[in-house]
Design a protein around this motif. Sequence first.
Motif, mmCIF file in Angstrom:
data_model
loop_
_atom_site.group_PDB
_atom_site.id
_atom_site.type_symbol
_atom_site.label_atom_id
_atom_site.label_comp_id
_atom_site.label_asym_id
_atom_site.label_seq_id
_atom_site.Cartn_x
_atom_site.Cartn_y
_atom_site.Cartn_z
ATOM 1 N N VAL A 109 0.843 -1.198 0.000
ATOM 2 C CA VAL A 109 0.000 0.000 0.000
ATOM 3 C C VAL A 109 0.875 1.244 0.000
ATOM 4 C CG1 VAL A 109 -1.785 1.274 1.271
ATOM 5 C CG2 VAL A 109 -1.834 -1.233 1.214
ATOM 6 N N THR A 110 1.894 1.242 0.854
ATOM 7 C CA THR A 110 2.823 2.382 0.922
ATOM 8 C C THR A 110 4.263 1.888 0.891
ATOM 9 O OG1 THR A 110 2.932 2.375 3.346
ATOM 10 C CG2 THR A 110 1.226 3.760 2.335
ATOM 11 N N VAL A 111 5.117 2.710 0.341
ATOM 12 C CA VAL A 111 6.558 2.444 0.315
ATOM 13 C C VAL A 111 7.263 3.778 0.526
ATOM 14 C CG1 VAL A 111 8.531 1.647 -1.061
ATOM 15 C CG2 VAL A 111 6.293 0.559 -1.363
ATOM 16 N N THR A 112 8.276 3.775 1.396
ATOM 17 C CA THR A 112 9.128 4.956 1.557
ATOM 18 C C THR A 112 10.579 4.506 1.557
ATOM 19 O OG1 THR A 112 9.121 4.857 3.984
ATOM 20 C CG2 THR A 112 7.404 6.211 2.939
ATOM 21 N N LYS A 113 11.457 5.418 1.209
ATOM 22 C CA LYS A 113 12.898 5.159 1.240
ATOM 23 C C LYS A 113 13.568 6.333 1.947
ATOM 24 C CE LYS A 113 12.900 2.420 -2.990
ATOM 25 N NZ LYS A 113 13.299 1.100 -2.562
ATOM 26 N N GLU A 114 14.426 6.018 2.907
ATOM 27 C CA GLU A 114 15.202 7.025 3.634
ATOM 28 C C GLU A 114 16.670 6.792 3.312
ATOM 29 O OE1 GLU A 114 14.210 6.406 7.747
ATOM 30 O OE2 GLU A 114 12.070 6.732 7.369
ATOM 31 N N PHE A 115 17.258 7.714 2.551
ATOM 32 C CA PHE A 115 18.624 7.525 2.053
ATOM 33 C C PHE A 115 19.675 8.020 3.043
ATOM 34 C CE2 PHE A 115 16.177 7.113 -1.735
ATOM 35 C CZ PHE A 115 16.882 6.179 -2.473
ATOM 36 N N ASP A 116 20.676 7.170 3.272
ATOM 37 C CA ASP A 116 21.863 7.602 4.009
ATOM 38 C C ASP A 116 22.772 8.378 3.067
ATOM 39 O OD1 ASP A 116 21.097 6.459 6.431
ATOM 40 O OD2 ASP A 116 22.102 4.565 5.986
ATOM 41 N N SER A 117 22.997 7.788 1.880
ATOM 42 C CA SER A 117 23.865 8.447 0.902
ATOM 43 C C SER A 117 23.838 7.670 -0.407
ATOM 44 C CB SER A 117 25.301 8.514 1.439
ATOM 45 O OG SER A 117 26.096 9.350 0.618
ATOM 46 N N TRP A 118 24.530 8.210 -1.398
ATOM 47 C CA TRP A 118 24.789 7.511 -2.649
ATOM 48 C C TRP A 118 26.107 8.018 -3.203
ATOM 49 C CZ3 TRP A 118 20.393 10.616 -2.199
ATOM 50 C CH2 TRP A 118 20.473 11.871 -2.800
ATOM 51 N N MET A 119 26.686 7.231 -4.088
ATOM 52 C CA MET A 119 27.982 7.584 -4.666
ATOM 53 C C MET A 119 28.016 7.075 -6.106
ATOM 54 S SD MET A 119 31.839 6.572 -3.357
ATOM 55 C CE MET A 119 31.559 4.828 -3.399
ATOM 56 N N THR A 120 28.536 7.904 -6.998
ATOM 57 C CA THR A 120 28.688 7.524 -8.395
ATOM 58 C C THR A 120 30.172 7.344 -8.680
ATOM 59 O OG1 THR A 120 26.750 8.848 -8.940
ATOM 60 C CG2 THR A 120 28.164 8.189 -10.765
ATOM 61 N N THR A 121 30.529 6.188 -9.212
ATOM 62 C CA THR A 121 31.934 5.899 -9.511
ATOM 63 C C THR A 121 32.075 5.497 -10.978
ATOM 64 O OG1 THR A 121 31.628 3.629 -8.742
ATOM 65 C CG2 THR A 121 32.551 5.187 -7.173
ATOM 66 N N TYR A 122 33.211 5.858 -11.541
ATOM 67 C CA TYR A 122 33.524 5.512 -12.926
ATOM 68 C C TYR A 122 34.828 4.736 -12.933
ATOM 69 C CZ TYR A 122 34.844 5.894 -17.815
ATOM 70 O OH TYR A 122 35.230 5.598 -19.089
ATOM 71 N N TYR A 123 34.829 3.609 -13.634
ATOM 72 C CA TYR A 123 36.014 2.755 -13.734
ATOM 73 C C TYR A 123 36.552 2.838 -15.161
ATOM 74 C CZ TYR A 123 34.556 0.961 -9.256
ATOM 75 O OH TYR A 123 34.218 0.856 -7.936
ATOM 76 N N PRO A 124 37.614 3.635 -15.357
ATOM 77 C CA PRO A 124 38.145 3.823 -16.715
ATOM 78 C C PRO A 124 38.597 2.525 -17.389
ATOM 79 C CG PRO A 124 39.198 5.344 -15.165
ATOM 80 C CD PRO A 124 38.353 4.397 -14.374
ATOM 81 N N ASP A 125 39.084 1.555 -16.600
ATOM 82 C CA ASP A 125 39.578 0.319 -17.204
ATOM 83 C C ASP A 125 38.472 -0.463 -17.914
ATOM 84 O OD1 ASP A 125 38.546 -0.270 -14.562
ATOM 85 O OD2 ASP A 125 39.467 -2.255 -14.707
ATOM 86 N N LYS A 126 37.225 -0.332 -17.452
ATOM 87 C CA LYS A 126 36.105 -1.041 -18.076
ATOM 88 C C LYS A 126 35.092 -0.094 -18.715
ATOM 89 C CE LYS A 126 36.380 -5.067 -15.156
ATOM 90 N NZ LYS A 126 36.526 -6.290 -15.882
ATOM 91 N N LYS A 127 35.306 1.215 -18.521
ATOM 92 C CA LYS A 127 34.373 2.239 -19.008
ATOM 93 C C LYS A 127 32.970 2.017 -18.438
ATOM 94 C CE LYS A 127 36.908 3.432 -23.125
ATOM 95 N NZ LYS A 127 37.889 2.560 -23.644
ATOM 96 N N ASP A 128 32.913 1.645 -17.155
ATOM 97 C CA ASP A 128 31.654 1.392 -16.464
ATOM 98 C C ASP A 128 31.382 2.468 -15.425
ATOM 99 O OD1 ASP A 128 31.190 -0.921 -17.860
ATOM 100 O OD2 ASP A 128 31.661 -2.281 -16.202
ATOM 101 N N THR A 129 30.120 2.823 -15.294
ATOM 102 C CA THR A 129 29.674 3.744 -14.248
ATOM 103 C C THR A 129 28.733 2.989 -13.325
ATOM 104 O OG1 THR A 129 29.864 5.685 -15.664
ATOM 105 C CG2 THR A 129 28.437 5.886 -13.746
ATOM 106 N N TRP A 130 29.031 3.040 -12.036
ATOM 107 C CA TRP A 130 28.203 2.406 -11.015
ATOM 108 C C TRP A 130 27.674 3.474 -10.069
ATOM 109 C CZ3 TRP A 130 26.884 -2.740 -10.586
ATOM 110 C CH2 TRP A 130 27.584 -3.632 -11.406
ATOM 111 N N VAL A 131 26.434 3.330 -9.670
ATOM 112 C CA VAL A 131 25.851 4.161 -8.619
ATOM 113 C C VAL A 131 25.562 3.218 -7.458
ATOM 114 C CG1 VAL A 131 23.911 5.615 -7.924
ATOM 115 C CG2 VAL A 131 24.839 5.795 -10.244
ATOM 116 N N THR A 132 26.085 3.547 -6.287
ATOM 117 C CA THR A 132 25.826 2.766 -5.078
ATOM 118 C C THR A 132 24.959 3.604 -4.154
ATOM 119 O OG1 THR A 132 27.930 1.594 -5.305
ATOM 120 C CG2 THR A 132 26.889 1.551 -3.133
#
Length: 177
Positions: A109-132
């Motif tokens: 019926v209801t959903v909430t999210k309380e964020f502590d943090s997030w981080m965006t990282t880029y890995y040049p060796d694989k050209k991948d971007t991850w968001v944690t």
Amino acid sequence: MKPSLLLIALLCALFTGCKNNAATNQQKTDSTAKLDFPFKPRYDIHWEKGDEKNALIVLNCLKKYIAGDVKGAAENFADTVSFIGDNFYFNGKRDSLVNILARVRGDMVTVTKEFDSWMTTYYPDKKDTWVTLWYIEKWTDKKGKKDSLYYVDDVLLKNGKILVYDEKIRHFPTPTK
């Protein structure tokens, strides 16, 4: 004459301090190259800060999910996507995943999210971007039962599309009465 000697002494101290600080920072950066780690990671440990537009894509996805708009939440998923959860693994077409997620969200019926943090990282060796993301999700199901979990999500994006959504959960202990 004394003020100019004092000024020269202060400038010398300032330049010397800056030089030593720069050398210290350089030494810290280079020290990882000399370490002998007992394991080899899949990704190079020398990542860069990623473009925060990717975090915005993921956060908007979750905002739409909270609102019950599962189809809108999946707008930025790639045509073929992997979703990994607790006792759940999906690898296939976005539309099939939307159907599964709609059933899960439909039970709440209801959903909430309380964020502590997030981080965006880029890995040049694989050209991948991850968001944690680190957050608590709370919900109430159709029977009125309330519950919550702590999540750490790792989301792989390429060209603004979510390819992998990998969520890990931690259950909170049951309160003692």
